[in-house]
Design an enzyme around this catalytic site. Structure first.
Site, PDB file in Angstrom:
ATOM      1  N   PHE A 153       5.856   3.132 -15.804  1.00  0.00           N
ATOM      2  CA  PHE A 153       5.737   4.232 -14.831  1.00  0.00           C
ATOM      3  C   PHE A 153       4.351   4.851 -14.946  1.00  0.00           C
ATOM      4  CE2 PHE A 153      10.266   3.800 -15.776  1.00  0.00           C
ATOM      5  CZ  PHE A 153      10.797   3.701 -14.500  1.00  0.00           C
ATOM      6  N   LEU A 154       3.356   3.984 -15.133  1.00  0.00           N
ATOM      7  CA  LEU A 154       1.990   4.468 -15.348  1.00  0.00           C
ATOM      8  C   LEU A 154       1.346   4.838 -14.030  1.00  0.00           C
ATOM      9  CD1 LEU A 154       0.878   1.591 -17.748  1.00  0.00           C
ATOM     10  CD2 LEU A 154       1.926   3.778 -18.353  1.00  0.00           C
ATOM     11  N   LEU A 254       3.988  16.645  -2.983  1.00  0.00           N
ATOM     12  CA  LEU A 254       4.180  17.310  -1.696  1.00  0.00           C
ATOM     13  C   LEU A 254       2.828  17.691  -1.091  1.00  0.00           C
ATOM     14  CD1 LEU A 254       7.308  19.651  -2.192  1.00  0.00           C
ATOM     15  CD2 LEU A 254       7.172  17.517  -0.913  1.00  0.00           C
ATOM     16  N   GLY A 261      -1.643   5.313  -0.734  1.00  0.00           N
ATOM     17  CA  GLY A 261      -2.397   4.088  -0.948  1.00  0.00           C
ATOM     18  C   GLY A 261      -2.121   3.581  -2.339  1.00  0.00           C
ATOM     19  N   CYS A 264       0.677   0.228  -5.707  1.00  0.00           N
ATOM     20  CA  CYS A 264       2.101   0.305  -6.062  1.00  0.00           C
ATOM     21  C   CYS A 264       3.001   0.829  -4.946  1.00  0.00           C
ATOM     22  CB  CYS A 264       2.258   1.171  -7.302  1.00  0.00           C
ATOM     23  SG  CYS A 264       1.214   0.606  -8.641  1.00  0.00           S
TER      24      CYS A 264
HETATM   25  C1  UGA Z   1       2.519   5.163  -8.718  1.00  0.00           C
HETATM   26  C2  UGA Z   1       3.590   6.052  -9.366  1.00  0.00           C
HETATM   27  O1  UGA Z   1       3.227   7.428  -9.241  1.00  0.00           O
HETATM   28  C3  UGA Z   1       3.747   5.698 -10.849  1.00  0.00           C
HETATM   29  O2  UGA Z   1       4.824   6.442 -11.394  1.00  0.00           O
HETATM   30  C4  UGA Z   1       4.065   4.198 -10.954  1.00  0.00           C
HETATM   31  O3  UGA Z   1       4.210   3.787 -12.306  1.00  0.00           O
HETATM   32  C5  UGA Z   1       2.930   3.412 -10.339  1.00  0.00           C
HETATM   33  O4  UGA Z   1       2.815   3.784  -8.958  1.00  0.00           O
HETATM   34  C6  UGA Z   1       3.242   1.940 -10.472  1.00  0.00           C
HETATM   35  O5  UGA Z   1       4.236   1.492  -9.920  1.00  0.00           O
HETATM   36  O6  UGA Z   1       2.540   1.247 -11.211  1.00  0.00           O
HETATM   37  P1  UGA Z   1      -0.169   5.276  -8.575  1.00  0.00           P
HETATM   38  O7  UGA Z   1      -0.074   4.146  -7.604  1.00  0.00           O
HETATM   39  O8  UGA Z   1      -1.161   5.208  -9.669  1.00  0.00           O
HETATM   40  O9  UGA Z   1       1.261   5.512  -9.296  1.00  0.00           O
HETATM   41  O10 UGA Z   1      -0.518   6.549  -7.716  1.00  0.00           O
HETATM   42  P2  UGA Z   1       0.203   7.909  -7.289  1.00  0.00           P
HETATM   43  O11 UGA Z   1      -0.334   8.984  -8.098  1.00  0.00           O
HETATM   44  O12 UGA Z   1       1.662   7.736  -7.224  1.00  0.00           O
HETATM   45  O13 UGA Z   1      -0.376   8.079  -5.808  1.00  0.00           O
HETATM   46  C7  UGA Z   1      -0.021   7.157  -4.779  1.00  0.00           C
HETATM   47  C8  UGA Z   1      -0.580   7.595  -3.450  1.00  0.00           C
HETATM   48  O14 UGA Z   1       0.110   8.723  -2.946  1.00  0.00           O
HETATM   49  C9  UGA Z   1      -2.057   7.984  -3.486  1.00  0.00           C
HETATM   50  O15 UGA Z   1      -2.690   7.421  -2.360  1.00  0.00           O
HETATM   51  C10 UGA Z   1      -2.047   9.491  -3.421  1.00  0.00           C
HETATM   52  O16 UGA Z   1      -3.191  10.033  -2.837  1.00  0.00           O
HETATM   53  C11 UGA Z   1      -0.831   9.714  -2.552  1.00  0.00           C
HETATM   54  N1  UGA Z   1      -0.239  11.061  -2.745  1.00  0.00           N
HETATM   55  C12 UGA Z   1       0.390  11.367  -3.915  1.00  0.00           C
HETATM   56  C13 UGA Z   1      -0.326  11.999  -1.729  1.00  0.00           C
HETATM   57  O17 UGA Z   1      -0.893  11.736  -0.643  1.00  0.00           O
HETATM   58  N2  UGA Z   1       0.249  13.222  -1.910  1.00  0.00           N
HETATM   59  C14 UGA Z   1       0.878  13.556  -3.068  1.00  0.00           C
HETATM   60  O18 UGA Z   1       1.395  14.684  -3.162  1.00  0.00           O
HETATM   61  C15 UGA Z   1       0.951  12.613  -4.091  1.00  0.00           C
END
Ligand code: UGA
Length: 436
Positions: A153-154, A254, A261, A264
């Site tokens: 869950f990184l 939120l 993007g 994952c």
């Molecule tokens: C995600 C999950 O958060 C991890 O728990 C999981 O382990 C990982 O995928 C995986 O499967 O390896 P990650 O892809 O690093 O992690 O990025 P996130 O922090 O989840 O962000 C994903 C996207 O959502 C980004 O583009 C971010 O900008 C966007 N986002 C996130 C938003 O637009 N708003 C938010 O409030 C949160």
């Protein structure tokens, strides 16, 4: 101390290998990419991740962590084998499992004593059973083994911290022996009272997808609400705050923006949809998430177009290219996608990102890359903030205003206050907030 192999020195594998070595295990990390292994042996990281280099350096120096190109050597030396090879999406949205299958065959051919084979990278439900089938078929004689699922869950940008202080550890096994070995590996986390979810392999596999798709749904939901806010003159930041204070909802994930993007959330949403459909189960939420995400990018693109009039011949300044801050990863980055579209409409694009410019150069060679935010703004018709890097949060706005041809800012991450920017004389656009 256990002897562990982490097969695949990609993002998940490298972080897992380094952190398991830091727990005191002896870890060997094979990867078929010779260049990558050679670089790792010189302590050159293949990607940027805060804290990773230090932990790799320390554990290599203390001889608990080694890199090799030989899976055979890794299998011979280790009792526990984590599979952390990539599972890229195919054109249809399925996860490509050929890497996992190849590794399972190799393990089977080389194992001579009991092995616990643990699937670490994200794979569709049923992959554990598939690996068990492959190893049973290709092993010599009846060498004993177990298969387990221990999803990661990184989050990129905080992966080391996430590994060392996780919200939970999920251990999916079919036998007591496998459960006991895997639990022991995570013993150091008992000290900080990390919850352990012990379950079957299939359930563990599904926990990972359900978690990622839920996070993707949460962001997509707030992005839709942001559009509704624009229609009614409401403020998405306050809506999110008001919602998030309900403990059942929670304040995280939120933040409205240009859409999800990364390697994952979008990929896992598509994969869940596909393997559910193949099993005859039609899911609606993941389908809607993918659709909302596509249209959110379009929504932001049109917002920029409205801000500049027409793209043809205009210089647009872009701040942030990675899909989120603290990473150089541009996979599925809305910034890259929208920049491509602006270029195709005849815009000239100047851009800066603190970490992702080398990666961006390969896919967007036509962009003029700058050395900081101010160079980007010099002579540009508008500046667009795509990624909320900390250094973009406190820009000298008067200086920016002086450098821009026109004081136009499109803030796709809502990092500035509309009233403040208006008072400074900017034409300011953001996502889901009324401009006073
Ligand atoms: C995600 C999950 O958060 C991890 O728990 C999981 O382990 C990982 O995928 C995986 O499967 O390896 P990650 O892809 O690093 O992690 O990025 P996130 O922090 O989840 O962000 C994903 C996207 O959502 C980004 O583009 C971010 O900008 C966007 N986002 C996130 C938003 O637009 N708003 C938010 O409030 C949160």
């Amino acid at each position: 101390m256990r002897k562990i192999a982490v097969i695949g020195a990609g993002y998940v594998g490298l972080v897992t290998a380094a952190c398991l070595a830091d727990f005191g295990n002896e870890v060997i990390c094979p990867d078929s990419d010779e260049e990558r292994i050679e670089a790792l042996n010189r302590l050159k990281m293949p990607f940027y991740e805060p804290g990773l280099l230090e932990i790799v350096r320390r554990n290599c120096a203390e001889k608990r962590l080694r890199f090799t190109t030989s899976v055979e050597e890794a299998v011979a030396e280790s009792e526990v084998l984590f599979i952390a090879v990539g599972t890229p999406a195919t054109r249809s949205g399925d996860a490509d499992l050929s890497g996992v299958r190849a590794v399972a065959r190799e393990i089977a051919r080389h194992m001579r004593s009991y092995k616990l084979i643990v699937q670490k990278s994200t794979v569709p439900v049923g992959t554990g059973a598939m690996v068990r089938g492959i190893v049973t078929r290709y092993r010599r004689g009846k060498v004993p083994f177990d298969v387990a699922s221990n999803p990661e869950f990184l989050r990129e940008g905080s992966a080391v911290e996430n590994f060392m202080r996780p919200d939970r550890v999920v251990i999916g096994t079919w036998t007591k022996k496998a459960e006991s070995i895997l639990s022991q590996i995570y013993d150091p986390l008992y000290l900080i009272e990390t919850p352990m979810v012990k379950t079957t392999v299939e359930t563990a596999e599904l926990i990972k997808y359900a978690s990622n798709v839920f996070l993707a749904s949460k962001v997509s939901f707030i992005n839709e609400m942001a559009r509704l806010c624009e229609v009614f003159g409401a403020d998405i930041q306050v809506v999110a705050k008001g919602m998030g204070l309900d403990r059942r909802i929670g304040p995280k994930f939120l933040h409205a923006g240009p859409g999800i993007g990364g390697a994952c959330l979008p990929k896992d949403t598509a994969a869940l949809l596909r393997f559910a459909e193949k099993a005859g189960c039609r899911l609606r939420v993941p389908r809607a998430v993918l659709e909302i995400n596509r249209s959110q990018r379009d929504f932001v693109f049109k917002k920029i177009e409205r801000a500049v009039g027409t793209f043809k011949g205009k210089t647009i300044g872009v701040l942030g290219l990675s899909f989120k801050p603290e990473t150089d990863d541009i996979r599925e980055s809305p910034a890259i996608h929208i920049t491509k579209r602006m270029l195709s409409k005849g815009a000239i694009v100047k851009a800066f990102d603190p970490a992702a410019m080398a990666a961006a150069r390969r896919v967007l060679p036509a962009v003029q890359y700058c050395s900081n935010a101010y160079d980007v703004c010099e002579g540009s018709t508008a500046v667009v903030i795509f990624t909320e890097w900390n250094e973009f949060r406190r820009l000298d706005l008067l200086r920016i205003k002086g450098l821009l041809k026109k004081p136009v800012m499109v803030d796709c991450r809502n990092i500035y206050e509309p009233a403040e920017l208006k008072a400074l004389g900017f034409k300011y656009y953001c996502v889901g907030r009324a401009i006073p």
